[in-house]
Structures are given as C-alpha cells and as structure tokens.
Design an enzyme around this catalytic site. Structure first.
Site, mmCIF file in Angstrom:
data_model
loop_
_atom_site.group_PDB
_atom_site.id
_atom_site.type_symbol
_atom_site.label_atom_id
_atom_site.label_comp_id
_atom_site.label_asym_id
_atom_site.label_seq_id
_atom_site.Cartn_x
_atom_site.Cartn_y
_atom_site.Cartn_z
ATOM 1 N N PHE A 111 0.792 -1.231 0.000
ATOM 2 C CA PHE A 111 0.000 0.000 0.000
ATOM 3 C C PHE A 111 0.826 1.284 0.000
ATOM 4 O O PHE A 111 0.362 2.329 -0.429
ATOM 5 C CB PHE A 111 -1.011 -0.056 1.164
ATOM 6 C CG PHE A 111 -0.810 0.963 2.240
ATOM 7 C CD1 PHE A 111 -1.465 2.179 2.181
ATOM 8 C CD2 PHE A 111 0.036 0.705 3.302
ATOM 9 C CE1 PHE A 111 -1.282 3.122 3.188
ATOM 10 C CE2 PHE A 111 0.221 1.635 4.301
ATOM 11 C CZ PHE A 111 -0.436 2.856 4.243
ATOM 12 N N LYS A 112 2.097 1.220 0.450
ATOM 13 C CA LYS A 112 2.880 2.459 0.492
ATOM 14 C C LYS A 112 3.109 3.045 -0.904
ATOM 15 O O LYS A 112 3.372 4.232 -1.046
ATOM 16 C CB LYS A 112 4.182 2.240 1.238
ATOM 17 C CG LYS A 112 3.867 2.018 2.701
ATOM 18 C CD LYS A 112 5.025 2.036 3.631
ATOM 19 C CE LYS A 112 4.541 1.801 5.043
ATOM 20 N NZ LYS A 112 3.826 0.496 5.216
ATOM 21 N N ASP A 113 2.960 2.213 -1.927
ATOM 22 C CA ASP A 113 3.058 2.733 -3.300
ATOM 23 C C ASP A 113 1.986 3.784 -3.593
ATOM 24 O O ASP A 113 2.197 4.658 -4.426
ATOM 25 C CB ASP A 113 2.886 1.600 -4.315
ATOM 26 C CG ASP A 113 4.052 0.613 -4.293
ATOM 27 O OD1 ASP A 113 5.191 1.053 -4.045
ATOM 28 O OD2 ASP A 113 3.814 -0.580 -4.524
ATOM 29 N N LEU A 116 3.699 6.864 -2.087
ATOM 30 C CA LEU A 116 5.081 7.146 -2.501
ATOM 31 C C LEU A 116 5.230 7.262 -4.014
ATOM 32 O O LEU A 116 6.257 7.717 -4.498
ATOM 33 C CB LEU A 116 6.028 6.087 -1.940
ATOM 34 C CG LEU A 116 6.381 6.354 -0.467
ATOM 35 C CD1 LEU A 116 7.058 5.145 0.167
ATOM 36 C CD2 LEU A 116 7.285 7.586 -0.338
#
Ligand code: PLP
Length: 502
Positions: A111-113, A116
């Site tokens: 999920f950090k994509d 980011l």
C-alpha cells in the site's frame, strides 16, 4: 480560501500545502494539520462514474489548495499510470460476502506505493512553485519495505536523488533483491553493518549535521525525508476511501448515502487516519475499525483511553505493523482535544518522558467513530486458510489481521452495516507465511517441505494454487542484475552520503 497547515504542538506559523510538503515535519516536532476540513465537492451518486485519477483529483484539490489544477493533474497522471498492474489502480473485489480494497497493485505490491508514487511529484512541484532551486536528496533508513517503495517512487524523477540504508543481513532475500536491483539513475542503496536502529540513528545524525547541511547547500542540495508523516503522503491516501465508496455504489452493494465501515490493518496510523479525513470531508463512513497484530498498543488505547508503549516488542508475521509508537495518531489526538495544541503537546511530552499518556473522558468520547480489535498469530494463519478454502482468494498476513478484526467487529456490533477490508499487501510479498498458513492443516511433512523451498519456488507454488498471475514486481527481480553492492559501517554512513553527492 486556501487551506493552511499548522503544527499540532503550538508553533502557529502558517504554511501553504506546498510549503508543508517541502518542510515535512514542523520545527517544534509537531505534525502539520489543516486549519479546517474541506467538503468533498462532488455528489455521492456521481462517484461511480469517476476513475481513480479523477477521484484523486477531486480529493486532493480540496486539501492542496495552492497547487494549480494543471500541477495537480500532472502529479496525478505521473503517479497513477502503467506503474500499476491494474487499470483500476485500487480495485475493489468481492469474495464471498466480503469486500477487499486492493491497494497492492503498484511497483512494490504494497500500500505504500499509493502515496510514494505521488509524493516525489508533489515535492518537486512544490520546490518549483516556491522557487527553491535545489536538488532534493531523500535519505531513508529502511527495515525492508519502505525503502523499495521510496526508491520506486523517486527513481528517475528529475531534481531528486535518493539514498537508502538497510541493515545488511537484516532484511528478507526478496526485500534485498528488490532494492539492490533498482535501476533508477538517481538512486543509491547501501547495506549497513548494523541493525535497523543503527541505520535510523545514522540517518538522523546526518539530518542533524549542520556543517554537512551547509556544505551540501553550497553544492545545490537539500535533504528531505519521505517520512509517512508528510502531508504529501497522507492526503493522497484519502482518495482511495472515496474511490472504494464509489465502487460499492457502482456494483449495487450500497445506495449513495448509505454508511459503510472500513477495516484497516494499522501500524503507524497513517492509512486509517486518511479514512477519518475522508469521513471529515463528508464521505458516509460509519466506523473505522483499527486492526492490530500482537503489538496491540492501539487496541488497548481504544479500549482504555490510555496509550502505553511500555511493553515487549513482538516480532510477528505482519512486520509492517510491528510498531509501538504510531506517529500519525498525534493528528487524531489533536482533533479530539478540540484542536488545542497545548493539550496535545502535553500528551506527546508524557509519551516521550514516560512512554505513555491518558486522554480525558471527554476526549475519549470523541473517539466514537473508531473501534479497535487485534488478532494473534494463530488467528492470522487460520483467517488466511479459511478464506482460501471457502473462496479460493489468497490474502497476505497484514490483510488477514484486518479480516480477523472484521469478523470480531461484526460479531460484537451486529449492525448489518457493510464493511470494506483495506488490503495492504499482495500475498506474493509474504509468500512464505502465506503458504504456511494455507498448508497449516496438511501435516508436518508438508510444512517441512515448504521450509526447504527458496522464495521463488514458493512464489511459483502460490501462483499454482491461487491462480493469480505472479505480479511483474516479483517476476522482474527473479533474474535482475544486482546494481548496488555498497556496504559500509555505521560510522561511515555520512562519508558514503558525501562521496555519492560531492
Ligand atoms: C505500512 C503498512 C501497514 C501499516 O500502515 P500505517 O499507515 O503505518 O498504519 C500495513 N500493512 C502493510 C503491508 C504496510 O506496508
């Protein structure tokens, strides 16, 4: 009128959104919060017509008010493109009677994509707007996941450089391969002879080194971090809550105006806080269910009103949620104390001093939109297996914590309200444990044979049983060339940064 950002701890200096993105953290150690919550300016029944990008624009334009329409659209278009292996960017899928919002279709299949992939563009646009004529150098210490997500986001973004430090021997084989095969020309990946704490302290020391800062300034560089407390990471995350709501209408699961719950696997509290911001914008969200693993600080907080980090740190199968200080919770504390920075600063001071704080009864009442549940390791494994056996759908360990919390919440609340489980990683990211969970009732021999297999053999096996194509992100590193082989000692981290820049 522009939305203005100020510190949660009392420094009242006003920042526009773009300046807050550049600044990251406030000088007094507080986090930037908006001076009011804008309303979503699109009718709920129109949401099903909007693409992910269009939804992101509708949300972000309300919060990041000093970016022009062209600037925001440009950032959004660069972020949410073919880097995602699904046209929908964040597809909502129904399995059995449950809904999963898949946030793992980006470059690092987690999920950090979502944040980011856009932060680098928000940041470089902010620099241009504010006439900061410098090259940004992102320094990050990683325990595995954030590093690659930051590398992927900043790779080949003009005007940026990124240096990632990871503990050599302290990350999984796949995590290391993901990083050391990174092709971006502006990237550097360094293994450190030390643990994650050493890497983090080393990076902090570099950030605080005034002489080094001055030297770099002369050469046209400025340091920044891609930290999860940056509003440039938080605000883009509000979008997928709104998008999920639109998809629920589109598939006929709810009518526009119906309330739904979101169940969120939580660590640093960034993801779930974005859900709360979506509710504040007017999205009909009933409850935000905070799901924790055995590091259940947040569960205890929602039950007792006492936040207490004084406890054993437990390593679990959901490592991205192994956290005892959830930094983004400060933004919620600020809201529940009536946006009084003095009260908030006092609580944060006791957290620093005593490792704990307690909110008043009045403040606790303001937490009514939240529920906390947690799942132990056995429950996590049983949840993965059970869902697979009933539906054929495979989830990762983090998502399984949320799926278990969802069951408990439904059993306790029994209000018939539909819930969306926020799915934060692809099962291919945690293949070993996922396979172990699925095979956990197949006897000792099968489990032993799993342990003998290497990561890529497990990936192939998972693909065979789940019938889900192996994501390009995993396929790519199977045979990729190793491009980064620098290893340094903790005391040489500063020199490594200098020699790579000057
Ligand atoms: C970072 C992460 C989380 C936790 O999200 P927070 O915003 O820190 O609460 C959950 N699952 C995965 C897979 C993650 O990478």
């Amino acid at each position: 009128m522009d939305i203005i950002y100020r510190s949660t701890r009392g420094d009242s200096t006003p920042y526009t959104a773009s300046r807050a993105v550049i600044k990251g953290l406030c000088d007094d150690g507080g986090l930037f919060v908006p001076d009011r919550f804008p309303k979503l300016n699109v009718e709920l029944d129109r949401l099903p017509e909007l693409s992910y990008r269009e939804t992101a624009y509708e949300v972000m334009k309300e919060f990041l008010t000093d970016y022009t329409r062209e600037e925001l659209l440009d950032c959004i278009n660069r972020a949410y493109d073919e880097k995602f292996d699904d046209n929908e960017v964040a597809p909502l899928v129904k399995k059995g009677d449950r809904y999963f919002l898949e946030l793992f279709h980006g470059r690092t299949i987690a999920f950090k994509d979502m944040a980011l992939s856009i932060l680098p563009h928000l940041l470089t646009t902010a620099m241009k707007k504010n006439k900061v004529d410098k090259e940004v150098v992102i320094l990050t210490a990683t325990s595995g996941d954030t590093g690659k997500a930051a590398l992927a986001g900043f790779a080949d973004v003009p005007g940026t450089r990124i240096i990632v430090f990871y503990p050599k021997g302290g990350v999984s084989r796949i995590q290391e391969l993901q990083m050391v095969t990174e092709k971006g020309k502006n990237t550097k990946v360094v293994g450190v002879n030390g643990n994650f704490d050493d890497c983090q302290t080393g990076v902090k020391n570099i950030f605080n080194d005034e002489a080094l800062k001055e030297e770099l300034d002369k050469s046209g560089y400025v340091f920044s971090s891609a930290n999860s407390i940056n509003i440039g990471r938080l605000i883009p995350q509000v979008a997928y809550y709104v998008y999920a709501y639109g998809r629920m209408i589109k598939s006929g699961e709810i009518k526009a105006g119906d309330s739904i719950d979101f169940v969120v696997p939580t660590g640093n509290f960034g993801n779930i806080l974005a859900g709360y911001y979506a509710k504040k914008m007017g999205l009909p969200v009933n409850r935000l269910v905070c799901a924790s693993n055995e590091n259940k600080v947040l569960y205890d907080f929602f039950r007792s009103g006492c936040y207490d980090r004084n406890r054993e740190f437990i390593l679990t199968s959901s490592p991205s949620m192994d956290i005892l200080i959830s930094s983004n919770l400060e933004r919620l504390i600020y809201l529940i104390c009536g946006s009084d920075p003095k009260v908030n600063a006092g609580l944060m001071e006791s957290l620093k001093r005593d490792g704990k704080y307690e909110v008043t009864e009045e403040m606790a009442k303001e937490l009514k939109d939240f529920r906390g549940y947690y799942a132990g390791e056995d429950e996590v494994f049983a949840t993965i297996r059970d869902l697979y056996e009933k539906t054929g759908y495979v989830i990762d360990t983090h998502t399984a914590v949320a799926a278990a919390a969802d069951r408990k919440h439904k059993a306790e609340e029994g209000d018939g309200i539909k819930s969306v489980i926020v799915s934060t990683a692809s099962p291919y990211k945690f293949t070993g444990n996922v396979m172990k969970a699925i095979m956990s009732n197949k006897g000792e021999d099968v489990l032993k044979s799993l342990e003998a297999k290497d990561d890529f053999e497990l990936v192939d096996e998972l693909s065979a049983i789940s019938k889900v194509k192996i994501p390009p992100a995993v396929e790519e590193i199977r045979n990729a060339k190793i491009l980064h082989d620098t290893v340094c000692n903790v005391e040489d981290m500063k020199e490594t940064v200098k020699s790579s820049l000057l």
